[in-house]
Enzyme design. Structure first.
Site, PDB file in Angstrom:
ATOM      1  N   ARG A 104      33.158  75.640  52.199  1.00  0.00           N
ATOM      2  CA  ARG A 104      33.183  75.037  50.861  1.00  0.00           C
ATOM      3  C   ARG A 104      31.990  74.110  50.722  1.00  0.00           C
ATOM      4  O   ARG A 104      31.795  73.224  51.561  1.00  0.00           O
ATOM      5  CB  ARG A 104      34.454  74.192  50.681  1.00  0.00           C
ATOM      6  CG  ARG A 104      35.697  74.979  50.615  1.00  0.00           C
ATOM      7  CD  ARG A 104      36.835  74.213  49.957  1.00  0.00           C
ATOM      8  NE  ARG A 104      37.006  72.818  50.335  1.00  0.00           N
ATOM      9  CZ  ARG A 104      37.960  72.048  49.846  1.00  0.00           C
ATOM     10  NH1 ARG A 104      38.820  72.533  48.973  1.00  0.00           N
ATOM     11  NH2 ARG A 104      38.074  70.802  50.222  1.00  0.00           N
ATOM     12  N   THR A 108      30.516  70.867  45.257  1.00  0.00           N
ATOM     13  CA  THR A 108      31.160  71.652  44.200  1.00  0.00           C
ATOM     14  C   THR A 108      32.516  72.227  44.631  1.00  0.00           C
ATOM     15  O   THR A 108      33.286  72.691  43.796  1.00  0.00           O
ATOM     16  CB  THR A 108      30.276  72.859  43.814  1.00  0.00           C
ATOM     17  OG1 THR A 108      30.173  73.717  44.969  1.00  0.00           O
ATOM     18  CG2 THR A 108      28.891  72.428  43.378  1.00  0.00           C
ATOM     19  N   ASP A 200      41.172  68.026  57.827  1.00  0.00           N
ATOM     20  CA  ASP A 200      40.273  69.179  57.878  1.00  0.00           C
ATOM     21  C   ASP A 200      40.700  70.092  59.030  1.00  0.00           C
ATOM     22  O   ASP A 200      40.580  69.738  60.209  1.00  0.00           O
ATOM     23  CB  ASP A 200      38.828  68.693  58.077  1.00  0.00           C
ATOM     24  CG  ASP A 200      37.834  69.840  57.968  1.00  0.00           C
ATOM     25  OD1 ASP A 200      36.928  69.765  57.122  1.00  0.00           O
ATOM     26  OD2 ASP A 200      37.966  70.821  58.740  1.00  0.00           O
TER      27      ASP A 200
HETATM   28  C1  PRP Z   1      38.480  75.002  54.633  1.00  0.00           C
HETATM   29  C2  PRP Z   1      39.670  75.899  54.936  1.00  0.00           C
HETATM   30  C3  PRP Z   1      39.524  76.984  53.918  1.00  0.00           C
HETATM   31  C4  PRP Z   1      38.988  76.242  52.724  1.00  0.00           C
HETATM   32  C5  PRP Z   1      40.122  76.025  51.771  1.00  0.00           C
HETATM   33  O1  PRP Z   1      37.329  75.537  55.154  1.00  0.00           O
HETATM   34  O2  PRP Z   1      39.709  76.381  56.253  1.00  0.00           O
HETATM   35  O3  PRP Z   1      38.630  78.011  54.307  1.00  0.00           O
HETATM   36  O4  PRP Z   1      38.466  75.001  53.208  1.00  0.00           O
HETATM   37  O5  PRP Z   1      39.667  75.463  50.606  1.00  0.00           O
HETATM   38  P1  PRP Z   1      39.659  76.224  49.197  1.00  0.00           P
HETATM   39  O6  PRP Z   1      41.017  76.854  49.054  1.00  0.00           O
HETATM   40  O7  PRP Z   1      39.411  75.105  48.234  1.00  0.00           O
HETATM   41  O8  PRP Z   1      38.548  77.224  49.212  1.00  0.00           O
HETATM   42  P2  PRP Z   1      35.936  74.734  55.177  1.00  0.00           P
HETATM   43  O9  PRP Z   1      35.142  75.012  53.960  1.00  0.00           O
HETATM   44  O10 PRP Z   1      36.198  73.301  55.506  1.00  0.00           O
HETATM   45  O11 PRP Z   1      35.155  75.453  56.379  1.00  0.00           O
HETATM   46  P3  PRP Z   1      35.460  75.433  57.956  1.00  0.00           P
HETATM   47  O12 PRP Z   1      36.735  76.185  58.199  1.00  0.00           O
HETATM   48  O13 PRP Z   1      34.271  76.113  58.522  1.00  0.00           O
HETATM   49  O14 PRP Z   1      35.577  73.987  58.382  1.00  0.00           O
HETATM   50  N1  URA Z   2      40.234  72.416  53.806  1.00  0.00           N
HETATM   51  C1  URA Z   2      40.862  71.741  54.782  1.00  0.00           C
HETATM   52  O1  URA Z   2      40.609  71.942  55.983  1.00  0.00           O
HETATM   53  N2  URA Z   2      41.801  70.836  54.421  1.00  0.00           N
HETATM   54  C2  URA Z   2      42.112  70.590  53.147  1.00  0.00           C
HETATM   55  O2  URA Z   2      42.988  69.758  52.871  1.00  0.00           O
HETATM   56  C3  URA Z   2      41.439  71.319  52.140  1.00  0.00           C
HETATM   57  C4  URA Z   2      40.493  72.236  52.493  1.00  0.00           C
END
Ligand code: PRP
Ligand code: URA
Length: 209
Positions: A104, A108, A200
């Site tokens: 993400r 944004t 996270d």
């Molecule tokens: C987190 C999570 C999802 C996403 C969810 O990933 O593991 O993939 O955010 O958010 P959304 O429903 O608003 O799209 P992140 O972007 O933090 O990446 P990562 O797993 O590499 O830390």
């Molecule tokens: N991604 C995460 O890992 N945690 C949240 O709460 C939302 C997005």
């Protein structure tokens, strides 16, 4: 909501409560994510296709139902979805794994795809998309878009914690996709983090913060 299942089971609530706790360490967190993924898989594959085979018991020959060979593909969204893969492999040990890299954008909150490697003949499989967090739904929607663009017809999404906003957005974008969540939380905060949530998921799984 049709095609949306929120698990209501004390075993699941117990494990999710432990997962949320900020004092749960990386090893415990990883183990809990795997266990929860196995429980979700049991629920999500109630409708998996079976075929009849004949089995010889010590007493007689009997017709029995077994799962159609090689019909499932596991699709983790990187990074955090990786933590759920072993839990699904516990029940489908030979399932092939396709990886979709998505993060993400911090400003944004829009998903950015950075990697995609899928098994051959993916369009013939039941694809189970894994991501512990369904927040805005953007990442899951983009992953399903990508699978559909490759011709996949049968997709399930499996999440541990889901925000109401994410469930609604994913269901609206892809009403045919079956969504399974261990729990539904209250809301997103101003940074699109889930409340009460667990923080996270990627950082907690891999110890990056
Ligand atoms: C987190 C999570 C999802 C996403 C969810 O990933 O593991 O993939 O955010 O958010 P959304 O429903 O608003 O799209 P992140 O972007 O933090 O990446 P990562 O797993 O590499 O830390
Ligand atoms: N991604 C995460 O890992 N945690 C949240 O709460 C939302 C997005």
């Amino acid at each position: 909501m049709e095609n949306v299942t929120i698990i209501n089971h004390p075993l699941m609530s117990h494990k999710v409560a432990l997962l949320r706790d900020k004092n749960t360490n990386t090893k415990q967190f990883r183990e809990l994510v795997e266990e929860i993924a196995t429980l979700l898989t049991y629920e999500a594959f109630k409708d998996i296709p079976t075929e009849e085979i004949m089995v010889e018991t010590p007493l007689e020959v009997t017709p029995q139902q077994v799962i159609v060979d090689n019909c499932v593909a596991i699709i983790p969204i990187l990074r955090a979805g990786l933590g759920m893969v072993n839990g699904v492999h516990t029940l489908f040990p030979t399932a092939k794994v396709g990886h979709i890299g998505m993060y993400r954008d911090e400003e944004t909150c829009q998903p950015q795809e950075y990697y995609c490697k899928l098994p051959l003949h993916i369009e013939e499989k039941i694809c189970i998309v894994l991501d512990p967090m369904l927040a805005t739904g953007g990442s899951a929607i983009a992953a399903v878009d990508l699978l559909k663009a490759k011709g996949v017809k049968h997709i399930k999404c499996m999440h541990i914690i889901a925000a109401p906003e994410g469930i609604e957005a994913l269901h609206k974008a892809h009403p045919d996709v079956q969504i399974y969540c261990a729990t539904q939380d209250r809301q997103l905060n101003e940074h699109s983090y889930i409340l009460p949530g667990l923080g996270d998921a990627g950082d907690r799984l891999f110890g990056t913060k």
